[in-house]
Design a protein around this motif. Sequence first.
Motif, short mmCIF file in Angstrom:
data_model
loop_
_atom_site.label_atom_id
_atom_site.label_comp_id
_atom_site.label_asym_id
_atom_site.label_seq_id
_atom_site.Cartn_x
_atom_site.Cartn_y
_atom_site.Cartn_z
N LEU A 269 0.87 -1.17 0.00
CA LEU A 269 0.00 0.00 0.00
C LEU A 269 0.90 1.22 0.00
O LEU A 269 1.77 1.35 0.87
CB LEU A 269 -0.89 -0.01 1.24
CG LEU A 269 -1.96 1.07 1.31
CD1 LEU A 269 -3.18 0.52 2.04
CD2 LEU A 269 -1.46 2.31 2.02
N SER A 270 0.74 2.09 -0.99
CA SER A 270 1.58 3.28 -1.13
C SER A 270 0.71 4.52 -1.22
O SER A 270 -0.31 4.52 -1.91
CB SER A 270 2.44 3.19 -2.38
OG SER A 270 3.25 2.04 -2.35
N VAL A 271 1.14 5.55 -0.52
CA VAL A 271 0.46 6.84 -0.54
C VAL A 271 1.51 7.89 -0.85
O VAL A 271 2.56 7.92 -0.22
CB VAL A 271 -0.19 7.14 0.83
CG1 VAL A 271 -0.82 8.52 0.84
CG2 VAL A 271 -1.20 6.08 1.20
N ARG A 272 1.24 8.74 -1.83
CA ARG A 272 2.17 9.82 -2.16
C ARG A 272 1.89 11.05 -1.30
O ARG A 272 2.79 11.69 -0.84
CB ARG A 272 2.08 10.19 -3.63
CG ARG A 272 2.53 9.06 -4.53
CD ARG A 272 3.95 9.27 -4.96
NE ARG A 272 4.33 8.22 -5.89
CZ ARG A 272 5.26 7.35 -5.65
NH1 ARG A 272 5.92 7.38 -4.53
NH2 ARG A 272 5.56 6.43 -6.53
N GLY A 273 0.62 11.41 -1.14
CA GLY A 273 0.24 12.53 -0.29
C GLY A 273 0.74 13.88 -0.75
O GLY A 273 0.82 14.80 0.06
N ALA A 274 1.06 14.04 -2.02
CA ALA A 274 1.67 15.28 -2.49
C ALA A 274 0.72 16.20 -3.26
O ALA A 274 1.00 17.37 -3.41
CB ALA A 274 2.88 14.97 -3.36
N GLY A 275 -0.39 15.70 -3.74
CA GLY A 275 -1.29 16.50 -4.57
C GLY A 275 -2.21 17.41 -3.77
O GLY A 275 -2.36 17.24 -2.55
N PRO A 276 -2.84 18.35 -4.43
CA PRO A 276 -3.78 19.24 -3.77
C PRO A 276 -4.91 18.45 -3.10
O PRO A 276 -5.49 17.57 -3.71
CB PRO A 276 -4.33 20.10 -4.90
CG PRO A 276 -3.32 20.00 -5.99
CD PRO A 276 -2.70 18.63 -5.85
N GLY A 277 -5.15 18.73 -1.85
CA GLY A 277 -6.22 18.08 -1.12
C GLY A 277 -5.91 16.69 -0.62
O GLY A 277 -6.73 16.05 0.02
N GLU A 278 -4.73 16.17 -0.91
CA GLU A 278 -4.36 14.83 -0.45
C GLU A 278 -3.83 14.90 0.98
O GLU A 278 -2.98 15.73 1.29
CB GLU A 278 -3.27 14.22 -1.34
CG GLU A 278 -3.75 13.91 -2.73
CD GLU A 278 -2.66 13.30 -3.59
OE1 GLU A 278 -1.68 12.75 -3.06
OE2 GLU A 278 -2.79 13.39 -4.82
N THR A 279 -4.36 14.03 1.82
CA THR A 279 -3.90 13.95 3.20
C THR A 279 -3.81 12.49 3.63
O THR A 279 -4.56 11.65 3.13
CB THR A 279 -4.83 14.68 4.18
OG1 THR A 279 -6.12 14.09 4.12
CG2 THR A 279 -4.93 16.16 3.86
N ALA A 280 -2.92 12.24 4.53
CA ALA A 280 -2.79 10.90 5.10
C ALA A 280 -2.42 11.06 6.57
O ALA A 280 -1.70 11.99 6.94
CB ALA A 280 -1.73 10.09 4.37
N ARG A 281 -2.94 10.15 7.39
CA ARG A 281 -2.58 10.14 8.81
C ARG A 281 -2.48 8.69 9.26
O ARG A 281 -3.35 7.88 8.97
CB ARG A 281 -3.63 10.85 9.64
CG ARG A 281 -3.28 10.78 11.14
CD ARG A 281 -4.34 11.36 12.01
NE ARG A 281 -4.33 12.80 11.86
CZ ARG A 281 -5.17 13.59 12.49
NH1 ARG A 281 -6.10 13.10 13.27
NH2 ARG A 281 -5.10 14.89 12.31
N LEU A 282 -1.40 8.41 9.97
CA LEU A 282 -1.20 7.10 10.57
C LEU A 282 -0.85 7.34 12.02
O LEU A 282 0.09 8.08 12.31
CB LEU A 282 -0.07 6.34 9.86
CG LEU A 282 0.26 4.96 10.40
CD1 LEU A 282 -0.92 3.99 10.23
CD2 LEU A 282 1.50 4.40 9.71
N GLN A 283 -1.64 6.76 12.91
CA GLN A 283 -1.35 7.00 14.31
C GLN A 283 -1.53 5.75 15.15
O GLN A 283 -2.36 4.90 14.86
CB GLN A 283 -2.19 8.13 14.87
CG GLN A 283 -3.68 7.90 14.86
CD GLN A 283 -4.42 9.12 15.38
OE1 GLN A 283 -3.97 10.25 15.21
NE2 GLN A 283 -5.55 8.91 16.00
N LYS A 284 -0.69 5.68 16.17
CA LYS A 284 -0.79 4.66 17.20
C LYS A 284 -0.91 5.44 18.51
O LYS A 284 0.07 6.06 18.95
CB LYS A 284 0.44 3.75 17.21
CG LYS A 284 0.35 2.63 18.23
CD LYS A 284 1.51 1.66 18.10
CE LYS A 284 1.33 0.50 19.08
NZ LYS A 284 2.38 -0.50 18.90
N PRO A 285 -2.11 5.48 19.10
CA PRO A 285 -2.34 6.32 20.27
C PRO A 285 -1.29 6.11 21.36
O PRO A 285 -0.93 4.99 21.70
CB PRO A 285 -3.73 5.88 20.74
CG PRO A 285 -4.40 5.38 19.49
CD PRO A 285 -3.29 4.71 18.72
#
Length: 134
Positions: free
Chosen positions: A98-114
Amino acid sequence: MIEELADRWLLGLTGTPVVAVDRPGHGQDGPDLTVTLADGVVLTVSGPVLLTDGPAFAPGAAALSVEESDRLVGATVRSAVAFKNGSLRMVFSTGHHLSVRGAGPGETARLQKPGVFRWSCHQGVSDMKISGGF
């Protein structure tokens, strides 16, 4: 444990199972993809997600649709890397990447471990908060 290198963070999620995959908003009113792992780890992505059977740039790699992402349920993480340029790559025991670039307008990604970390990316700018720093 998270390991920081010059251009990336190794997220220490190896062996963590995928418990759910959801496509709640398909980019309309929410994220395009949410992947929930054990231990409260959650990945949310708004924008393009590349899911491949094998490494994305390997000869013969087959791109899968986001609709096929439910194949990840029950798999375990083999590798999870957040790059300082805003990209994210996760490899699973099924052989899927699974790959996410996250570079384009409106693109967001969040990965969290509380309580451990929160990595986020918006239009190619990444941010990492580690251990209670958020």
